[in-house]
Design a protein around this motif. Structure first.
Motif, PDB file in Angstrom:
ATOM      1  N   VAL A  61      25.963  41.150  41.081  1.00  0.00           N
ATOM      2  CA  VAL A  61      25.760  41.053  39.632  1.00  0.00           C
ATOM      3  C   VAL A  61      26.660  42.046  38.907  1.00  0.00           C
ATOM      4  O   VAL A  61      27.387  41.692  37.963  1.00  0.00           O
ATOM      5  N   GLN A  62      26.631  43.316  39.329  1.00  0.00           N
ATOM      6  CA  GLN A  62      27.445  44.321  38.652  1.00  0.00           C
ATOM      7  C   GLN A  62      28.935  44.044  38.821  1.00  0.00           C
ATOM      8  O   GLN A  62      29.726  44.232  37.890  1.00  0.00           O
ATOM      9  N   ALA A  63      29.336  43.588  40.006  1.00  0.00           N
ATOM     10  CA  ALA A  63      30.748  43.300  40.245  1.00  0.00           C
ATOM     11  C   ALA A  63      31.234  42.156  39.355  1.00  0.00           C
ATOM     12  O   ALA A  63      32.328  42.208  38.782  1.00  0.00           O
ATOM     13  N   LEU A  64      30.430  41.123  39.205  1.00  0.00           N
ATOM     14  CA  LEU A  64      30.828  39.983  38.385  1.00  0.00           C
ATOM     15  C   LEU A  64      30.811  40.336  36.896  1.00  0.00           C
ATOM     16  O   LEU A  64      31.668  39.878  36.133  1.00  0.00           O
ATOM     17  N   LEU A  65      29.858  41.144  36.476  1.00  0.00           N
ATOM     18  CA  LEU A  65      29.847  41.577  35.076  1.00  0.00           C
ATOM     19  C   LEU A  65      31.077  42.434  34.768  1.00  0.00           C
ATOM     20  O   LEU A  65      31.664  42.332  33.677  1.00  0.00           O
ATOM     21  N   HIS A  66      31.464  43.264  35.719  1.00  0.00           N
ATOM     22  CA  HIS A  66      32.679  44.065  35.533  1.00  0.00           C
ATOM     23  C   HIS A  66      33.905  43.151  35.454  1.00  0.00           C
ATOM     24  O   HIS A  66      34.784  43.346  34.599  1.00  0.00           O
ATOM     25  N   ALA A  67      33.985  42.151  36.328  1.00  0.00           N
ATOM     26  CA  ALA A  67      35.112  41.218  36.299  1.00  0.00           C
ATOM     27  C   ALA A  67      35.138  40.417  35.006  1.00  0.00           C
ATOM     28  O   ALA A  67      36.208  40.058  34.502  1.00  0.00           O
ATOM     29  N   ALA A  68      33.961  40.144  34.440  1.00  0.00           N
ATOM     30  CA  ALA A  68      33.880  39.351  33.214  1.00  0.00           C
ATOM     31  C   ALA A  68      34.536  40.053  32.028  1.00  0.00           C
ATOM     32  O   ALA A  68      35.003  39.391  31.091  1.00  0.00           O
ATOM     33  N   GLU A  69      34.576  41.374  32.055  1.00  0.00           N
ATOM     34  CA  GLU A  69      35.114  42.112  30.922  1.00  0.00           C
ATOM     35  C   GLU A  69      36.566  41.754  30.644  1.00  0.00           C
ATOM     36  O   GLU A  69      37.012  41.791  29.489  1.00  0.00           O
ATOM     37  N   ASP A  70      37.316  41.415  31.686  1.00  0.00           N
ATOM     38  CA  ASP A  70      38.730  41.091  31.515  1.00  0.00           C
ATOM     39  C   ASP A  70      39.000  39.597  31.675  1.00  0.00           C
ATOM     40  O   ASP A  70      40.153  39.191  31.812  1.00  0.00           O
ATOM     41  N   ALA A  71      37.956  38.785  31.648  1.00  0.00           N
ATOM     42  CA  ALA A  71      38.087  37.349  31.868  1.00  0.00           C
ATOM     43  C   ALA A  71      37.877  36.593  30.557  1.00  0.00           C
ATOM     44  O   ALA A  71      37.439  37.150  29.555  1.00  0.00           O
ATOM     45  N   GLN A  72      38.189  35.295  30.582  1.00  0.00           N
ATOM     46  CA  GLN A  72      37.827  34.450  29.450  1.00  0.00           C
ATOM     47  C   GLN A  72      36.636  33.560  29.778  1.00  0.00           C
ATOM     48  O   GLN A  72      36.016  32.981  28.887  1.00  0.00           O
ATOM     49  N   LEU A  73      36.296  33.453  31.065  1.00  0.00           N
ATOM     50  CA  LEU A  73      35.204  32.608  31.499  1.00  0.00           C
ATOM     51  C   LEU A  73      34.802  33.034  32.906  1.00  0.00           C
ATOM     52  O   LEU A  73      35.656  33.417  33.707  1.00  0.00           O
TER      53      LEU A  73
END
Length: 302
Positions: free
Chosen positions: A110-122
């Motif tokens: 969960v934390q890893a994906l939320l961190h990745a989401a910060e620089d993503a568009q989707l």
């Protein structure tokens, strides 16, 4: 700390977009090696090419870097590399020209994906629920990420029986604050235009208070090329939403503001995650993007 999974032997990453302009943010997909995870990878690859964006495949493992018996590498790293390599191969076969990167990161998913989401568009995730009543008592990774992500999250279910043919994308308005309807409308309209699909707009709020989203002529002014129809579904239940919307290539709605007992999502959202067989897009509410707390939460703590 991160480690990039090598590409399969004999292949090279696809070249990036032509030109000197900045590269668009990636579409991020979580890969865990499961069947539903691979379904999400395929969906994410097709979506990335529609957005002219790179695809970033992420696998998170809490024990990365830990040592096994007699100092040997822990078994998580080989499994993680295998999962990302499998996801890479599927994405490459799905869209050969796509720019793809893979990454194994330490930490809880969960934390890893939320961190990745910060620089993503989707963000795209798979989910394996089957509709059983006892599922999701403890929130799944998909539910937790969708409830907290600053970017839209598409959850791809385990199965999607039958094809959708020319059926429209669907936007569900009214599942949150009134101000949350606009980002859902924008997301759904742009998705439908990218996919060259019509859009069905479901209005679940009995009184739209003169909001522009309730006026079909305002939609036509804003997106003249969008083929949109509007249907009222007052007093929505999960069954009514699914009956009006599915099957659909994509069902978009607000991610909501969370339920009781500190649950990350509202009851209707949790029900749809259990029962919907179409991909669902959860668009973050305005307060999550702007940092402005919604009215209900201010009252609750005050």
């Amino acid at each position: 700390m991160s480690t990039t999974t090598p590409t399969p032997a004999g292949t090279l990453p696809a070249p990036g977009p032509a030109g000197d302009g900045p590269q668009p943010p990636p579409v991020v997909v979580g890969a865990d090696g499961s069947e539903c995870g691979l379904r999400a990878v395929r969906w994410a690859a097709e979506e990335a090419v529609r957005r002219d964006a790179p695809l970033r495949i992420v696998h998170a493992t809490p024990h990365l870097g830990h040592r096994g018996v007699a100092g040997s590498p822990a078994g998580d790293l080989p499994r993680a590399r295998g999962a990302t390599a499998q996801a890479y191969t599927l994405a490459r076969h799905t869209v050969p020209s796509l720019e793809i990167s893979t990454e194994v990161v330490p930490g809880e998913p969960v934390q890893a994906l939320l961190h990745a989401a910060e620089d993503a568009q989707l963000v795209v995730l798979g989910i394996a629920t089957t509709g059983a009543a006892d599922e999701m008592v403890l929130a799944s990774v998909a539910q937790k990420v969708a409830a907290r992500s600053p970017r839209p999250v598409v959850v791809v279910p385990r199965s999607r029986p039958g094809g959708t043919g020319s059926r429209p994308h669907v936007a569900v308005l009214g599942l949150g604050e009134r101000e949350d309807d606009e980002p859902v409308a924008v997301f759904a309209a742009e998705e439908a235009l990218r996919a060259d699909r019509p859009l069905l707009v479901l209005h679940t709020r009995a009184d739209d208070g003169g909001a522009w989203a309730a006026d079909s002529s305002r939609w036509a002014e804003r997106w003249p090329d969008l083929r949109a129809t509007h249907t009222a579904v007052p007093g929505p239940t999960g069954g009514r939403v699914l009956a009006a919307a599915c099957p659909t290539p994509l069902l978009a709605m607000s991610a909501g503001h969370g339920g009781l007992l500190h649950r990350p999502m509202d009851g209707l959202h949790r029900w749809l995650l259990r029962h919907c067989t179409s991909p669902m897009a959860f668009v973050p509410p305005v307060h999550r993007v702007t940092g402005k707390e919604p009215r209900e939460e201010i009252i609750a703590v005050g």
